[in-house]
Design a protein around this motif. Structure first.
Motif, PDB file in Angstrom:
ATOM      1  N   SER A 142      55.880  35.103  40.027  1.00  0.00           N
ATOM      2  CA  SER A 142      54.754  34.190  39.445  1.00  0.00           C
ATOM      3  C   SER A 142      53.456  34.351  40.316  1.00  0.00           C
ATOM      4  N   TYR A 143      53.813  34.613  41.805  1.00  0.00           N
ATOM      5  CA  TYR A 143      52.785  34.660  42.934  1.00  0.00           C
ATOM      6  C   TYR A 143      52.398  36.205  42.858  1.00  0.00           C
ATOM      7  N   VAL A 144      53.259  37.003  42.504  1.00  0.00           N
ATOM      8  CA  VAL A 144      53.032  38.527  42.833  1.00  0.00           C
ATOM      9  C   VAL A 144      51.810  39.231  42.306  1.00  0.00           C
ATOM     10  N   ARG A 145      51.394  38.261  40.921  1.00  0.00           N
ATOM     11  CA  ARG A 145      50.235  38.875  40.105  1.00  0.00           C
ATOM     12  C   ARG A 145      49.123  38.409  40.946  1.00  0.00           C
ATOM     13  N   GLN A 146      49.216  37.239  41.600  1.00  0.00           N
ATOM     14  CA  GLN A 146      48.083  36.670  42.378  1.00  0.00           C
ATOM     15  C   GLN A 146      47.759  37.402  43.349  1.00  0.00           C
ATOM     16  N   MET A 147      49.001  37.942  44.062  1.00  0.00           N
ATOM     17  CA  MET A 147      48.839  38.708  45.342  1.00  0.00           C
ATOM     18  C   MET A 147      48.045  39.990  44.818  1.00  0.00           C
ATOM     19  N   LYS A 148      48.232  40.696  43.943  1.00  0.00           N
ATOM     20  CA  LYS A 148      47.667  42.023  43.346  1.00  0.00           C
ATOM     21  C   LYS A 148      46.338  41.754  43.046  1.00  0.00           C
ATOM     22  N   LEU A 149      45.871  40.733  42.553  1.00  0.00           N
ATOM     23  CA  LEU A 149      44.258  40.296  42.333  1.00  0.00           C
ATOM     24  C   LEU A 149      44.043  40.111  43.904  1.00  0.00           C
TER      25      LEU A 149
END
Length: 470
Positions: A277-284
């Motif tokens: 769930s956090y990895v997509r925020q990391m990519k942003l």
């Protein structure tokens, strides 16, 4: 007021766009569901009708029905994820439309952070229902929520630090797409507040399998024996029974460890779901390339050596997917029999943890800082008439023009000045009952707190010396 009308129109437009996309996705999901049903029914009917035909015919029927069915299942799941994201984007914009009209009931109020013994939070209504925290809070992660609450309770007291955070908030303020994508992505994951603590506790825990010398020895012993007996058998120097015995011993040992490995798998899959769930925020964040010092430092913390945090978590996902092969009974027997593979794979995953566990708290802290900064930026974006105050190193200075309370409706807010630039550094407030003395004091305190946090204030101009608020 014109700028506020434009902001309102933009939020409404984005909510309508998300609504249209959501409607389109729902129609596509319905069509795919019907197509899946038809393919499955056709496959079953075909196998029943042609059950007396050759295996080639039956395989052909399965190929043209069940294979597309499986592919559509994956596509269907992807559509559901897009639907969840579209729902959250619509929700984000509808919430902002409500916030512009002072309806902040949709946002978390941080009630558990309220402390009657705190020097100012109770007097200024910092936490709790209809509080300053609820008005500003747009965080979608546990770490962001904790970080923002910490900024309210312990604001900055150095001019340089305040100016650096102001630069970060200024840079984030016009980045509406980034901020809303970051927020909606965090909202898609319906986790628990304890997830963050669980991740940090997991990162600090000791690896179990790699610390076992016996299991480490077994990962070399069984594949080595199998290779040795295979070579000797091919050369005709020994019976194949030796290879069979070694194979069976390896499988039996793996079965004896099955319970421990199943618990390991469940634990890591749970943590991977949270990290996912956090990895997509990391990519942003990795794609942001900011200019301000605070934002640039925040994004750089997601880099571990040459590996970005999102790529490191993708590696963990790949290793976990490989471990899931144990659910295939044939693969389980062959891989464990020849390679003692299951324990080797568990050790590979633990090796990942040992390599990146130390970075995990740093990654999560970076996400939390970005989450909190996005809240301050959303506050600045929704109040184009607010101004960033000017911190000074001249003690003690507090000067503001047309200062108002941000929680009072803009149409009813009475604005006043304050000027404390000469000794003695105090002002006595007098007046009749219900004249607004307490509101004035709270107005000064709230704006001073926002100024020390690096946020804009409800004033036309403000200069202040950062000190401890009481």
């Amino acid at each position: 007021m014109k700028q506020l009308e434009e902001i309102t129109r933009l939020y409404r437009q984005r909510a309508e766009e998300a609504d249209r996309k959501l409607s389109d996705l729902q129609q596509r999901i319905y069509r795919i569901s019907m197509l899946r049903l038809l393919l499955f029914a056709a496959g079953v009917a075909g196998l029943i009708v042609f059950r007396h035909e050759s295996w080639a015919v039956l395989a052909g029927i399965a190929l043209v029905t069940f294979v597309p069915f499986i592919l559509l299942v994956k596509y269907h799941n992807r559509l559901f994820r897009q639907k969840d994201y579209a729902e959250k984007m619509r929700e984000v914009n509808l919430q902002e439309l409500g916030a512009l009209n002072y309806d902040i009931s949709a946002f978390d109020d941080g009630q558990e952070f309220a402390d009657p013994a705190h020097l100012y939070s109770l007097d200024l209504d910092v936490f709790g229902p209809r509080s300053l925290f609820q008005y500003i809070n747009r965080t979608s992660t546990y770490f962001g929520r904790q970080r923002l609450a910490g900024w309210f309770a312990r604001p900055l007291d150095r001019k340089a630090d305040i100016e650096l955070r102001q630069d970060a908030v200024r840079e984030l303020t016009p980045l509406l797409d980034f901020r809303q994508q970051f927020q909606a992505t965090g909202m898609v994951y319906k986790g628990k507040l304890s997830d963050g603590e669980n991740l940090l506790h997991w990162a600090e825990s000791v690896t179990e399998f790699r610390h076992s010398r016996l299991l480490t020895f077994a990962t070399y012993l069984f594949p080595g024996l199998n290779a040795l007996f295979f070579i000797l058998g091919m050369a005709g120097w020994t019976s194949w029974h030796w290879l069979t015995g070694s194979f069976i011993l390896s499988v039996v040992t793996s079965i004896a460890l099955q319970k421990r490995i199943s618990l390991f798998q469940m634990s890591y899959e749970d943590k991977l779901a949270i990290l996912g769930s956090y990895v997509r925020q990391m990519k942003l964040m990795e794609a942001l390339h900011p200019q301000s010092t605070v934002l640039a430092t925040c994004c750089r913390r997601l880099q571990t050596g040459e590996t970005p945090a999102s790529e490191a978590i993708r590696q963990l996902s790949k290793e976990m997917n490989a471990l899931n092969q144990r659910n295939n009974i044939l693969a389980y027997i062959l891989l464990n029999g020849f390679l003692f593979w299951e324990v080797r794979q568990v050790m590979r995953i633990e090796r990942w943890k040992e390599q990146y566990a130390g970075s995990l708290p740093v990654w999560l802290d970076a996400i939390g800082e970005m989450d909190a900064l996005c809240s301050l930026a959303a506050f600045a974006y929704n109040h184009p008439d607010y101004t960033f105050p000017v911190p000074t190193e001249t003690p003690f200075t507090l000067s503001a023009e047309r200062m108002g309370h941000p929680l009072i409706h803009r149409d009813r807010c009475v604005r006043n000045d304050i000027r404390m630039e000469k000794r003695p550094y105090f002002i006595i407030i007098t007046g009749a009952n219900m004249a607004g003395k307490s509101t004035y004091l709270r107005t000064v305190g709230v704006n001073y707190l926002l100024a020390c946090m690096g946020a804009p204030v409800c004033a036309e101009r403000m200069t202040f010396y950062p000190a401890h608020l009481v």
